[in-house]
Design a protein around this motif. Structure first.
Motif, PDB file in Angstrom:
ATOM      1  N   TYR A 243       2.296  -4.922   3.365  1.00 23.72           N
ATOM      2  CA  TYR A 243       3.073  -5.649   2.364  1.00 23.72           C
ATOM      3  C   TYR A 243       2.597  -7.097   2.390  1.00 23.72           C
ATOM      4  O   TYR A 243       2.291  -7.627   3.460  1.00 23.72           O
ATOM      5  N   GLY A 244       2.570  -7.751   1.237  1.00 26.46           N
ATOM      6  CA  GLY A 244       2.154  -9.149   1.243  1.00 26.46           C
ATOM      7  C   GLY A 244       2.533  -9.882  -0.023  1.00 26.46           C
ATOM      8  O   GLY A 244       2.772  -9.280  -1.065  1.00 26.46           O
TER       9      GLY A 244
ATOM     10  N   THR B  88       0.828  -1.211   0.000  1.00 23.84           N
ATOM     11  CA  THR B  88       0.000   0.000   0.000  1.00 23.84           C
ATOM     12  C   THR B  88       0.860   1.258   0.000  1.00 23.84           C
ATOM     13  O   THR B  88       0.331   2.362  -0.024  1.00 23.84           O
ATOM     14  N   ARG B  89       2.185   1.097   0.048  1.00 28.89           N
ATOM     15  CA  ARG B  89       3.022   2.304   0.053  1.00 28.89           C
ATOM     16  C   ARG B  89       3.105   2.898  -1.350  1.00 28.89           C
ATOM     17  O   ARG B  89       2.861   2.222  -2.348  1.00 28.89           O
ATOM     18  N   LYS B  90       3.452   4.173  -1.392  1.00 31.16           N
ATOM     19  CA  LYS B  90       3.589   4.861  -2.680  1.00 31.16           C
ATOM     20  C   LYS B  90       4.860   4.381  -3.386  1.00 31.16           C
ATOM     21  O   LYS B  90       5.856   4.072  -2.734  1.00 31.16           O
TER      22      LYS B  90
ATOM     23  N   SER C 124      -4.345   0.045  -3.248  1.00 31.40           N
ATOM     24  CA  SER C 124      -4.900   0.855  -2.161  1.00 31.40           C
ATOM     25  C   SER C 124      -5.045  -0.002  -0.905  1.00 31.40           C
ATOM     26  O   SER C 124      -5.089  -1.240  -0.975  1.00 31.40           O
ATOM     27  N   GLU C 125      -5.135   0.664   0.235  1.00 27.78           N
ATOM     28  CA  GLU C 125      -5.327  -0.061   1.496  1.00 27.78           C
ATOM     29  C   GLU C 125      -6.647  -0.831   1.472  1.00 27.78           C
ATOM     30  O   GLU C 125      -6.729  -1.957   1.962  1.00 27.78           O
TER      31      GLU C 125
ATOM     32  N   LYS D  71      -9.229  -6.159   1.415  1.00 26.37           N
ATOM     33  CA  LYS D  71     -10.153  -7.115   0.765  1.00 26.37           C
ATOM     34  C   LYS D  71      -9.437  -8.416   0.450  1.00 26.37           C
ATOM     35  O   LYS D  71      -9.985  -9.503   0.613  1.00 26.37           O
ATOM     36  N   LYS D  72      -8.191  -8.299  -0.013  1.00 27.38           N
ATOM     37  CA  LYS D  72      -7.406  -9.495  -0.345  1.00 27.38           C
ATOM     38  C   LYS D  72      -7.081 -10.306   0.920  1.00 27.38           C
ATOM     39  O   LYS D  72      -7.039 -11.535   0.877  1.00 27.38           O
TER      40      LYS D  72
END
Length: 199
Positions: free
Chosen positions: A83-84, A42-44, A59-60, A65-66
């Protein structure tokens, strides 16, 4: 050659993982074997980072959702961003006939190792921890890249101390004195491991 494995490359921020990876992926023998797993975050995006190559920048809301849909093999929140690693990314790389290399944060790495241990597939993971020669050297490297302010540098150093404390949980520990030497050691580990059959 056994490609039914995945490689984890972990280590503190600023240790030089990206530089070492560039050397590995430029290697004639490894470039037909390895493929970098693209994590979601989600970081830029930083300057010179490309969506779908360096990270999937989402997006967060999409990330959460994921998580809800169990799409991640591991995920984590650090430095105020998520992060994932997506299951779909690992499957895609395997389907293409490559060995996935995951550059991930230490907590995520330990979660993946636990996931495979729980499935009795401990030998499927080649875990490598890239360590700095010293904390002072790491501080210098982070300062020199000029992407963080002093508060952010302090946070990253504290985080680095926590990560280094987990180093012994990894099968292989490599000190990054120079990226070339570290990459050569990692190359030797990878080639040795993929020649071995699963137990």
């Amino acid at each position: 050659m056994n490609k039914n494995k995945l490689i984890i490359l972990a280590g503190p921020s600023g240790v030089g993982k990206g530089t070492v990876e560039n050397i590995l992926f430029a290697d004639e023998k490894l470039k037909n074997i390895l493929k970098l797993s693209c994590s979601a975050t989600t970081r830029k995006a930083r300057q010179n980072e490309t969506d779908g190559i360096h990270y999937y920048f989402i997006s967060e809301e999409d990330f959460l959702k994921k998580i809800e849909n169990n799409e991640f093999i591991e995920w984590n929140k650090h430095f105020n961003n998520y992060y994932g690693t997506l299951y779909s990314e690992i499957k895609k790389i395997n389907k293409e006939g490559y060995l996935p290399l995951l550059e991930i944060e230490t907590v995520g790495a330990l979660n993946i190792m636990k996931y495979y241990n729980d499935k009795n597939k401990k030998n499927a993971v080649i875990s490598i921890f890239l360590a700095p020669p010293s904390l002072d050297e790491l501080k210098t490297r982070i300062k020199n890249r000029g992407t963080e302010n002093q508060d952010e540098i302090d946070i990253r150093i504290r985080k680095a101390e926590e990560e280094i404390a987990e180093m012994d949980k990894f099968i292989h520990k490599i000190v990054n004195d120079t990226p070339e030497k570290a990459a050569q050691k990692i190359k030797e580990i990878i080639l040795k491991e993929i020649e071995e059959k699963d137990e």
